[in-house]
Design a protein around this motif. Structure first.
Motif, mmCIF file in Angstrom:
data_model
loop_
_atom_site.group_PDB
_atom_site.id
_atom_site.type_symbol
_atom_site.label_atom_id
_atom_site.label_comp_id
_atom_site.label_asym_id
_atom_site.label_seq_id
_atom_site.Cartn_x
_atom_site.Cartn_y
_atom_site.Cartn_z
ATOM 1 N N UNK A 26 0.840 -1.218 0.000
ATOM 2 C CA UNK A 26 0.000 0.000 0.000
ATOM 3 C C UNK A 26 0.868 1.259 0.000
ATOM 4 N N UNK A 27 1.947 1.238 0.791
ATOM 5 C CA UNK A 27 2.820 2.407 0.855
ATOM 6 C C UNK A 27 3.575 2.597 -0.455
ATOM 7 N N UNK A 28 3.936 1.519 -1.096
ATOM 8 C CA UNK A 28 4.608 1.630 -2.399
ATOM 9 C C UNK A 28 3.673 2.254 -3.436
ATOM 10 N N UNK A 29 2.403 1.872 -3.378
ATOM 11 C CA UNK A 29 1.434 2.467 -4.297
ATOM 12 C C UNK A 29 1.259 3.954 -3.985
ATOM 13 N N UNK A 266 7.998 3.682 -10.840
ATOM 14 C CA UNK A 266 7.455 2.936 -9.694
ATOM 15 C C UNK A 266 6.304 2.050 -10.142
ATOM 16 N N UNK A 267 5.401 2.592 -10.942
ATOM 17 C CA UNK A 267 4.246 1.832 -11.412
ATOM 18 C C UNK A 267 4.681 0.612 -12.217
ATOM 19 N N UNK A 268 5.663 0.804 -13.103
ATOM 20 C CA UNK A 268 6.171 -0.323 -13.886
ATOM 21 C C UNK A 268 6.823 -1.350 -12.965
ATOM 22 N N UNK A 269 7.614 -0.876 -11.988
ATOM 23 C CA UNK A 269 8.258 -1.785 -11.053
ATOM 24 C C UNK A 269 7.267 -2.593 -10.244
#
Length: 346
Positions: A26-29, A266-269
């Motif tokens: 969740x935090x990564x998103x 980030x989204x791709x990762x």
């Protein structure tokens, strides 16, 4: 920023496909939107503040941002790009042949000379075109009627009204004058485009690493500041562009582009986090090569386009007091120092 090599359970170096960390999903998103805001603010605030009088930003703040941003860009080149590139291309996952030659340094050198040749050829073509129209052009702004091609160090054609956004008065009374203005605008746009290209490559790699890195929390905090300060450096370059009114969208477009690159990474990762191993052989080679090329771009841009043209070739700086010169150098060193310090964690 060097990607950590992920270890398997048996402590054997994992150089295969594998996958990155899946914790703190969740935090990564959320980091996509947080970093997007921070990056965009850093890049767009100088541009918008310089165009609008209602923000009432003091002129001294623009000066600080310009010189501080130069230091940030130069430190980024050496600490956040060149050093990681050396580590990545010396990864134990790569074949011993990669250890036999300093490929990262060679690629950075190749990048520096490539950018130099491209700019040299473009300048000669533009100067030859102006010569046919009877205009003697000097990129440093020393010629009669010449404009500074790389920054606000030109002559009487530049209005410096700090009560409002500065404007470049482009003479439209003849085709020759218009061609000169077009050449100067194009030279500035090319210079900033080269700078942004190197930073964009770096920003995408940062996003990919953040999306799968095990030490997410520390890296996340550092990258928020990293992207904001780097955005300030880019934004100060964009804000000082002196271009015709019909190109006014370019600085805004540049700021928007910078703001979205790391979130895209980030989204791709996150999309490939179960298969993408930032320490794998392929990832190390790709990241190392791109970091080295980006480092060369920023080294050339930082030392030639920024330092040389802001200090050595700037008419304002040559005539400035010792106090103003010391202040500008201090701002630049502060930017470099803060960005270099962030390199301890990222």
């Amino acid at each position: 920023m060097a990607a950590p090599h992920i270890l398997a359970d048996d402590d054997v170096l994992n150089c295969g496909g594998g996958g990155g960390a899946t914790t703190y999903k969740s935090l990564r998103i959320a980091s996509i939107f947080i970093i997007w805001f921070g990056s965009s603010f850093g890049a767009l605030f100088p541009v918008l503040a310089r165009r609008t009088s209602w923000l009432a930003v003091p002129p001294a703040l623009f000066e600080f941002a310009k010189y501080f941003g130069s230091g940030v860009i130069i430190a980024t080149a050496f600490i956040h790009l060149l050093d990681p590139a050396i580590d990545e291309l010396n990864s134990p996952c790569l074949s011993p042949a990669w250890q036999e030659y300093p490929y990262a340094l060679a690629l950075a050198l190749l990048s520096i000379f490539s950018i130099f040749i491209v700019e040299l050829v473009a300048f000669r073509i533009g100067t030859a075109r102006l010569a046919k129209l009877g205009i003697r052009h000097d990129a440093h702004g020393h010629s009669v009627g010449g404009h500074a091609a790389h920054g606000p160090e030109g002559d009487a054609d530049v209005e410096e009204d700090f009560d409002g956004p500065p404007r470049k008065e482009f003479r439209e009374d003849s085709a020759a004058d218009q061609a000169d203005a077009e050449h100067n605008a194009l030279a500035q746009i090319i210079g900033v485009a080269i700078l942004e290209f190197g930073i964009v490559l770096h920003s995408v790699l940062i996003g990919l690493t953040l999306a799968v890195d095990e030490d997410f929390k520390t890296l996340f905090v550092v990258i928020v500041f990293h992207q904001m300060f780097e955005g300030l450096g880019v934004g100060s370059r964009l804000a000082y562009l002196q271009i015709p009114a019909r190109f006014n969208y370019i600085p805004v477009l540049g700021g928007v582009l910078y703001g979205i690159t790391t979130p895209i990474g980030i989204a791709v990762g996150l999309g490939v986090r179960t298969t993408y191993n930032p320490g794998s052989t392929t990832a190390s080679v790709v990241a190392g090569v791109l970091d080295a090329l980006s480092a060369g771009i920023l080294i050339y841009t930082g030392l030639v386009e920024l330092l040389a043209h802001e200090f050595l070739f700037s008419r304002d700086m040559r005539q400035a007091s010792n106090w103003k010169l010391a202040y500008a150098i201090g701002c630049m060193l502060a930017g470099a120092a803060i960005m270099a310090l962030l390199g301890k964690w990222a």
